[in-house]
Design a protein around this motif. Structure first.
Motif, PDB file in Angstrom:
ATOM      1  N   GLY A  72       0.815  -1.216   0.000  1.00  0.00           N
ATOM      2  CA  GLY A  72       0.000   0.000   0.000  1.00  0.00           C
ATOM      3  C   GLY A  72       0.844   1.259   0.000  1.00  0.00           C
ATOM      4  N   VAL A  73       1.847   1.279   0.833  1.00  0.00           N
ATOM      5  CA  VAL A  73       2.718   2.451   0.930  1.00  0.00           C
ATOM      6  C   VAL A  73       3.450   2.676  -0.379  1.00  0.00           C
ATOM      7  N   LEU A  74       3.951   1.602  -0.958  1.00  0.00           N
ATOM      8  CA  LEU A  74       4.691   1.723  -2.213  1.00  0.00           C
ATOM      9  C   LEU A  74       3.785   2.211  -3.333  1.00  0.00           C
ATOM     10  N   SER A  75       2.563   1.712  -3.393  1.00  0.00           N
ATOM     11  CA  SER A  75       1.655   2.174  -4.445  1.00  0.00           C
ATOM     12  C   SER A  75       1.292   3.644  -4.237  1.00  0.00           C
ATOM     13  N   ASP A  76       1.103   4.060  -2.973  1.00  0.00           N
ATOM     14  CA  ASP A  76       0.835   5.479  -2.707  1.00  0.00           C
ATOM     15  C   ASP A  76       2.010   6.350  -3.119  1.00  0.00           C
ATOM     16  N   LEU A  77       3.213   5.914  -2.781  1.00  0.00           N
ATOM     17  CA  LEU A  77       4.411   6.672  -3.172  1.00  0.00           C
ATOM     18  C   LEU A  77       4.510   6.788  -4.691  1.00  0.00           C
ATOM     19  N   LEU A  78       4.294   5.675  -5.365  1.00  0.00           N
ATOM     20  CA  LEU A  78       4.389   5.694  -6.825  1.00  0.00           C
ATOM     21  C   LEU A  78       3.303   6.575  -7.433  1.00  0.00           C
ATOM     22  N   ASP A  79       2.087   6.543  -6.883  1.00  0.00           N
ATOM     23  CA  ASP A  79       1.019   7.406  -7.387  1.00  0.00           C
ATOM     24  C   ASP A  79       1.370   8.876  -7.194  1.00  0.00           C
ATOM     25  N   ASN A  80       1.893   9.214  -6.009  1.00  0.00           N
ATOM     26  CA  ASN A  80       2.296  10.600  -5.754  1.00  0.00           C
ATOM     27  C   ASN A  80       3.381  11.045  -6.709  1.00  0.00           C
ATOM     28  N   ARG A  81       4.380  10.197  -6.910  1.00  0.00           N
ATOM     29  CA  ARG A  81       5.470  10.550  -7.813  1.00  0.00           C
ATOM     30  C   ARG A  81       4.941  10.684  -9.243  1.00  0.00           C
ATOM     31  N   LYS A  82       4.032   9.809  -9.618  1.00  0.00           N
ATOM     32  CA  LYS A  82       3.448   9.878 -10.957  1.00  0.00           C
ATOM     33  C   LYS A  82       2.735  11.208 -11.147  1.00  0.00           C
ATOM     34  N   GLN A  83       1.966  11.648 -10.138  1.00  0.00           N
ATOM     35  CA  GLN A  83       1.266  12.915 -10.242  1.00  0.00           C
ATOM     36  C   GLN A  83       2.247  14.088 -10.342  1.00  0.00           C
ATOM     37  N   ARG A  84       3.321  14.034  -9.570  1.00  0.00           N
ATOM     38  CA  ARG A  84       4.321  15.108  -9.639  1.00  0.00           C
ATOM     39  C   ARG A  84       4.986  15.141 -11.014  1.00  0.00           C
ATOM     40  N   ILE A  85       5.310  13.979 -11.521  1.00  0.00           N
ATOM     41  CA  ILE A  85       5.944  13.924 -12.846  1.00  0.00           C
ATOM     42  C   ILE A  85       4.978  14.420 -13.910  1.00  0.00           C
ATOM     43  N   ILE A 137      12.510  16.743 -16.149  1.00  0.00           N
ATOM     44  CA  ILE A 137      11.871  15.416 -16.157  1.00  0.00           C
ATOM     45  C   ILE A 137      12.843  14.372 -15.632  1.00  0.00           C
ATOM     46  N   ASN A 138      14.085  14.383 -16.109  1.00  0.00           N
ATOM     47  CA  ASN A 138      15.081  13.401 -15.645  1.00  0.00           C
ATOM     48  C   ASN A 138      15.346  13.546 -14.151  1.00  0.00           C
ATOM     49  N   PHE A 139      15.458  14.781 -13.703  1.00  0.00           N
ATOM     50  CA  PHE A 139      15.718  15.012 -12.279  1.00  0.00           C
ATOM     51  C   PHE A 139      14.573  14.482 -11.426  1.00  0.00           C
ATOM     52  N   GLU A 140      13.338  14.771 -11.829  1.00  0.00           N
ATOM     53  CA  GLU A 140      12.184  14.305 -11.060  1.00  0.00           C
ATOM     54  C   GLU A 140      12.092  12.779 -11.063  1.00  0.00           C
ATOM     55  N   GLN A 141      12.420  12.155 -12.185  1.00  0.00           N
ATOM     56  CA  GLN A 141      12.388  10.692 -12.239  1.00  0.00           C
ATOM     57  C   GLN A 141      13.447  10.094 -11.324  1.00  0.00           C
ATOM     58  N   GLN A 142      14.654  10.639 -11.349  1.00  0.00           N
ATOM     59  CA  GLN A 142      15.710  10.128 -10.468  1.00  0.00           C
ATOM     60  C   GLN A 142      15.346  10.351  -9.001  1.00  0.00           C
ATOM     61  N   LYS A 143      14.803  11.503  -8.721  1.00  0.00           N
ATOM     62  CA  LYS A 143      14.421  11.817  -7.349  1.00  0.00           C
ATOM     63  C   LYS A 143      13.345  10.850  -6.862  1.00  0.00           C
ATOM     64  N   ALA A 144      12.360  10.587  -7.713  1.00  0.00           N
ATOM     65  CA  ALA A 144      11.286   9.652  -7.343  1.00  0.00           C
ATOM     66  C   ALA A 144      11.842   8.255  -7.128  1.00  0.00           C
ATOM     67  N   SER A 145      12.713   7.829  -8.003  1.00  0.00           N
ATOM     68  CA  SER A 145      13.303   6.490  -7.885  1.00  0.00           C
ATOM     69  C   SER A 145      14.097   6.357  -6.590  1.00  0.00           C
ATOM     70  N   ASN A 146      14.896   7.363  -6.274  1.00  0.00           N
ATOM     71  CA  ASN A 146      15.689   7.320  -5.036  1.00  0.00           C
ATOM     72  C   ASN A 146      14.794   7.312  -3.797  1.00  0.00           C
ATOM     73  N   GLN A 147      13.741   8.097  -3.814  1.00  0.00           N
ATOM     74  CA  GLN A 147      12.850   8.130  -2.663  1.00  0.00           C
ATOM     75  C   GLN A 147      12.136   6.803  -2.474  1.00  0.00           C
ATOM     76  N   VAL A 148      11.712   6.189  -3.562  1.00  0.00           N
ATOM     77  CA  VAL A 148      11.037   4.896  -3.466  1.00  0.00           C
ATOM     78  C   VAL A 148      11.991   3.839  -2.935  1.00  0.00           C
ATOM     79  N   ARG A 149      13.231   3.811  -3.462  1.00  0.00           N
ATOM     80  CA  ARG A 149      14.217   2.834  -2.978  1.00  0.00           C
ATOM     81  C   ARG A 149      14.473   3.016  -1.483  1.00  0.00           C
ATOM     82  N   GLN A 150      14.648   4.257  -1.073  1.00  0.00           N
ATOM     83  CA  GLN A 150      14.943   4.526   0.333  1.00  0.00           C
ATOM     84  C   GLN A 150      13.766   4.129   1.219  1.00  0.00           C
TER      85      GLN A 150
END
Length: 188
Positions: free
Chosen positions: A51-64, A133-146
């Motif tokens: 649930g947490v991971l899907s919420d994080l991914l949805d939030n990052r998707k909206q930001r992107i 776009i690249n910066f936001e994608q990298q930032k989202a990926s790092n936050q999800v991994r962490q």
């Protein structure tokens, strides 16, 4: 009916030796215990982290998506500027025809400078959009991994803390001492 019988039969074949001994002992089969531990940890991670991971991914998707929309708006503004520049260029070309006798080369140079500056502006805007776009994608990926790593670590620590208590620890130590004493008697 047949399947449930087969499941029960497999269960008793697997846990049968434990029932015969009527006690739990130290499992020395490293592969089996690691598989059990790994399956428990993965189960806990999937159960709690889904649930947490899907919420994080949805939030990052909206930001992107918002970043992409903003970039598209910037692009539309750049296209509008380009159209204005083209209109200005047409105007300059008309003036160039009128003033051709008095300074054709100067007007031509100004026209080229205007085109170059417009294309440079467009390239800069496009590069800025791509970098954003690249910066936001990298930032989202790092936050999800962490976040996943932290949740996995917390889940594993919680599982370990809830499973280990003093009584279980003392029984394991006593069983191991008994095994070692028996092995010593056999070797003597």
């Amino acid at each position: 009916m047949r399947r449930s019988y087969e499941k029960c039969n497999r269960f008793f074949r697997f846990f049968g030796p434990l029932a015969i001994r009527r006690s739990f002992g130290f499992n020395t089969d490293i592969l089996a215990t690691n598989l059990i531990n790994l399956s428990v940890v993965l189960g806990v991670l999937i159960f709690f982290g889904k649930g947490v991971l899907s919420d994080l991914l949805d939030n990052r998707k909206q930001r992107i998506l918002n970043t992409i929309r903003n970039s598209e708006e910037l692009r539309e503004g750049a296209i509008e500027q380009l159209e204005k520049a083209r209109a200005r260029l047409r105007k300059i070309e008309i003036e160039a025809d009128e003033f051709r006798v008095n300074g054709y080369s100067e007007i031509e140079r100004e026209k080229l400078n205007l085109i170059d500056s417009t294309y440079k502006t467009l390239e800069q805007l496009e590069n800025y959009k791509n970098e954003t776009i690249n910066f936001e994608q990298q930032k989202a990926s790092n936050q999800v991994r962490q976040r996943v790593f932290q949740q996995a670590l917390q889940g594993a620590l919680g599982t370990l803390n809830s499973c280990l208590n003093n009584e279980l620890h003392l029984r394991t130590i006593s069983a191991n001492i008994g095994i070692l004493a028996a092995m010593k008697q056999i070797t003597d």
